[in-house]
Write a protein that holds these residues in place. Structure first.
Motif, PDB file in Angstrom:
ATOM      1  N   THR A 133     -16.543 -24.662 -29.508  1.00 48.83           N
ATOM      2  CA  THR A 133     -16.248 -24.259 -30.882  1.00 48.83           C
ATOM      3  C   THR A 133     -14.808 -24.550 -31.269  1.00 48.83           C
ATOM      4  OG1 THR A 133     -17.918 -22.508 -30.745  1.00 48.83           O
ATOM      5  CG2 THR A 133     -16.285 -22.314 -32.490  1.00 48.83           C
ATOM      6  N   ASP A 134     -13.867 -24.368 -30.328  1.00 49.08           N
ATOM      7  CA  ASP A 134     -12.460 -24.607 -30.667  1.00 49.08           C
ATOM      8  C   ASP A 134     -12.200 -26.074 -30.968  1.00 49.08           C
ATOM      9  OD1 ASP A 134     -12.859 -25.043 -27.790  1.00 49.08           O
ATOM     10  OD2 ASP A 134     -10.696 -25.349 -27.688  1.00 49.08           O
ATOM     11  N   ILE A 135     -12.956 -26.970 -30.338  1.00 54.42           N
ATOM     12  CA  ILE A 135     -12.788 -28.394 -30.617  1.00 54.42           C
ATOM     13  C   ILE A 135     -13.374 -28.724 -31.987  1.00 54.42           C
ATOM     14  CG2 ILE A 135     -13.541 -30.711 -29.915  1.00 54.42           C
ATOM     15  CD1 ILE A 135     -13.086 -29.880 -27.047  1.00 54.42           C
ATOM     16  N   ILE A 136     -14.528 -28.146 -32.317  1.00 54.63           N
ATOM     17  CA  ILE A 136     -15.095 -28.358 -33.653  1.00 54.63           C
ATOM     18  C   ILE A 136     -14.103 -27.898 -34.709  1.00 54.63           C
ATOM     19  CG2 ILE A 136     -16.902 -27.664 -35.269  1.00 54.63           C
ATOM     20  CD1 ILE A 136     -18.791 -27.364 -32.907  1.00 54.63           C
ATOM     21  N   ARG A 137     -13.548 -26.704 -34.544  1.00 51.80           N
ATOM     22  CA  ARG A 137     -12.625 -26.176 -35.542  1.00 51.80           C
ATOM     23  C   ARG A 137     -11.317 -26.950 -35.555  1.00 51.80           C
ATOM     24  NH1 ARG A 137     -14.465 -21.858 -37.990  1.00 51.80           N
ATOM     25  NH2 ARG A 137     -16.198 -20.679 -37.083  1.00 51.80           N
ATOM     26  N   GLY A 138     -10.911 -27.445 -34.403  1.00 50.20           N
ATOM     27  CA  GLY A 138      -9.694 -28.258 -34.351  1.00 50.20           C
ATOM     28  C   GLY A 138      -9.853 -29.571 -35.092  1.00 50.20           C
ATOM     29  N   ILE A 139     -11.029 -30.145 -35.028  1.00 45.89           N
ATOM     30  CA  ILE A 139     -11.306 -31.392 -35.751  1.00 45.89           C
ATOM     31  C   ILE A 139     -11.494 -31.112 -37.234  1.00 45.89           C
ATOM     32  CG2 ILE A 139     -13.014 -33.222 -36.087  1.00 45.89           C
ATOM     33  CD1 ILE A 139     -13.462 -33.167 -33.039  1.00 45.89           C
ATOM     34  N   GLY A 140     -12.297 -30.099 -37.552  1.00 45.04           N
ATOM     35  CA  GLY A 140     -12.543 -29.769 -38.950  1.00 45.04           C
ATOM     36  C   GLY A 140     -13.858 -30.328 -39.453  1.00 45.04           C
ATOM     37  N   ALA A 141     -14.034 -30.310 -40.765  1.00 42.03           N
ATOM     38  CA  ALA A 141     -15.324 -30.642 -41.386  1.00 42.03           C
ATOM     39  C   ALA A 141     -15.756 -32.083 -41.159  1.00 42.03           C
ATOM     40  CB  ALA A 141     -15.268 -30.345 -42.885  1.00 42.03           C
ATOM     41  N   ALA A 142     -14.807 -33.018 -41.090  1.00 39.47           N
ATOM     42  CA  ALA A 142     -15.124 -34.443 -40.888  1.00 39.47           C
ATOM     43  C   ALA A 142     -16.306 -34.880 -41.756  1.00 39.47           C
ATOM     44  CB  ALA A 142     -15.397 -34.723 -39.410  1.00 39.47           C
ATOM     45  N   PRO A 143     -16.167 -34.866 -43.076  1.00 37.91           N
ATOM     46  CA  PRO A 143     -17.311 -35.111 -43.964  1.00 37.91           C
ATOM     47  C   PRO A 143     -17.971 -36.481 -43.826  1.00 37.91           C
ATOM     48  CG  PRO A 143     -15.239 -35.115 -45.193  1.00 37.91           C
ATOM     49  CD  PRO A 143     -14.929 -34.598 -43.833  1.00 37.91           C
ATOM     50  N   LYS A 144     -17.244 -37.461 -43.308  1.00 39.23           N
ATOM     51  CA  LYS A 144     -17.805 -38.809 -43.169  1.00 39.23           C
ATOM     52  C   LYS A 144     -18.463 -39.025 -41.812  1.00 39.23           C
ATOM     53  CE  LYS A 144     -14.349 -40.812 -46.299  1.00 39.23           C
ATOM     54  NZ  LYS A 144     -13.227 -41.767 -46.407  1.00 39.23           N
TER      55      LYS A 144
END
Length: 318
Positions: A195-206
């Protein structure tokens, strides 16, 4: 001065749990609301028609137990906040009275608007509605998901966190307007990644499901998660848009290509002392190079008799 609240109770059970509530959840089916800007405006108009609005102090409004959005990139939010400052808040947010703290509220949707209005030092226009936990999730999901502006990983993380909090899958399906198989894929995608890696990256809409799936595979290798965390801790990377942060992590944990072992070429020398060729071989190939200067016509001759040589070789294998 704040206008008087008008609290309108929704039909249905008041809490999650109990036989009556379970029965109600089983009857919930995904609601495929109108999507895009038209759908968002329609829902806002219905909200305005259905209940009174009140001006609230933003400091009295808390986030719900599970939020559906990751933090936005700075530039995107600044543009949105500037529009709020210049044109005012055009669309109300939806809140409920806080279930455990008197005098406070929890937001169902409109977190960006809340943040922008708070930054501008203004009161926020809100519709106040009594809602159970399930009803809040449904309102939140149907508003934000129907706009189609949640990225893949936001939807996946939201679904996984709702399930971890004990929400029934029928409720999550309705909130995200997905069927059972798609919900399973969303939850699986989120739970395969820290989860911390997902949140560190962010939404990444593309960035879509396939790329996130490949990242999960790469992070399964020894040391990859630690390497990703180092990348995301870099201030330069933190300042990048989320899709670029994804790309940095994706590249950093890419499997290393096996280095080809350099094989030294050997010289083939004929009985008459002419060094007619050099050759190099490994497990897969044998490379023969004819020295045309040392043996000018040998290469052409070798090619002409190659069929006979191969035929002779085949006979030895019979």
């Amino acid at each position: 001065m704040a206008r008087k609240h008008l609290l309108s109770d929704l039909a249905g059970p008041k809490s999650r749990g109990g036989d009556a509530d379970t029965s109600a959840q089983e009857n919930i089916t995904p609601q495929y609301a109108p999507r895009g800007a038209i759908g968002a405006v329609s829902r806002s108009i219905e909200l305005l028609k259905s209940q009174s609005l009140t001006d609230l102090d933003p400091d009295l409004i808390d986030a719900p137990a599970v939020t559906d959005r990751l933090d936005e990139d700075g530039e995107q939010f600044e543009e949105f906040a500037r529009n709020i400052r210049e044109n005012g808040q055009q669309v109300p947010i939806l809140v409920r009275p806080h279930p455990s703290i008197e005098g406070r509220y929890q937001i169902a949707y409109g977190r960006r608007r809340l943040r922008a209005v708070k930054a501008a030092g203004l009161q926020i226009k809100a519709a106040v509605r009594n809602m159970t936990d399930d009803e809040l999730v449904l309102a939140q999901g149907q508003e934000n998901s129907a706009r189609q502006d949640l990225s893949f990983i936001e939807r996946a993380l939201y679904a996984a966190e709702l399930e971890a909090k004990g929400f029934q899958r029928s409720v999550i399906m309705s909130a995200l307007a997905v069927d059972k198989s798609n919900l399973s894929r969303l939850i699986q995608a989120a739970t395969q990644l820290p989860t911390d890696i997902i949140r560190g990256i962010g939404a990444a809409p593309k960035t879509g499901r396939d790329r996130w799936g490949e990242l999960a595979t790469r992070l399964g290798k020894d040391g990859a998660v630690a390497k990703a965390r180092v990348v995301l801790s870099d201030d330069e990377v933190k300042a990048l848009p989320s899709d670029e942060r994804f790309a940095r992590v994706f590249e950093a944990v890419a499997p290393k290509k096996a280095k080809k072992e350099k094989v030294q070429a050997e010289v083939w020398q004929a009985d008459d002392g002419v060094k007619a060729a050099t050759f190099r071989q490994d497990k897969r190939t044998l490379t023969l190079m004819i020295d045309k200067k040392a043996a000018p016509e040998f290469g052409d001759y070798l090619l002409s008799v190659l069929p006979e040589i191969y035929a002779s070789f085949k006979k030895t294998k019979q």
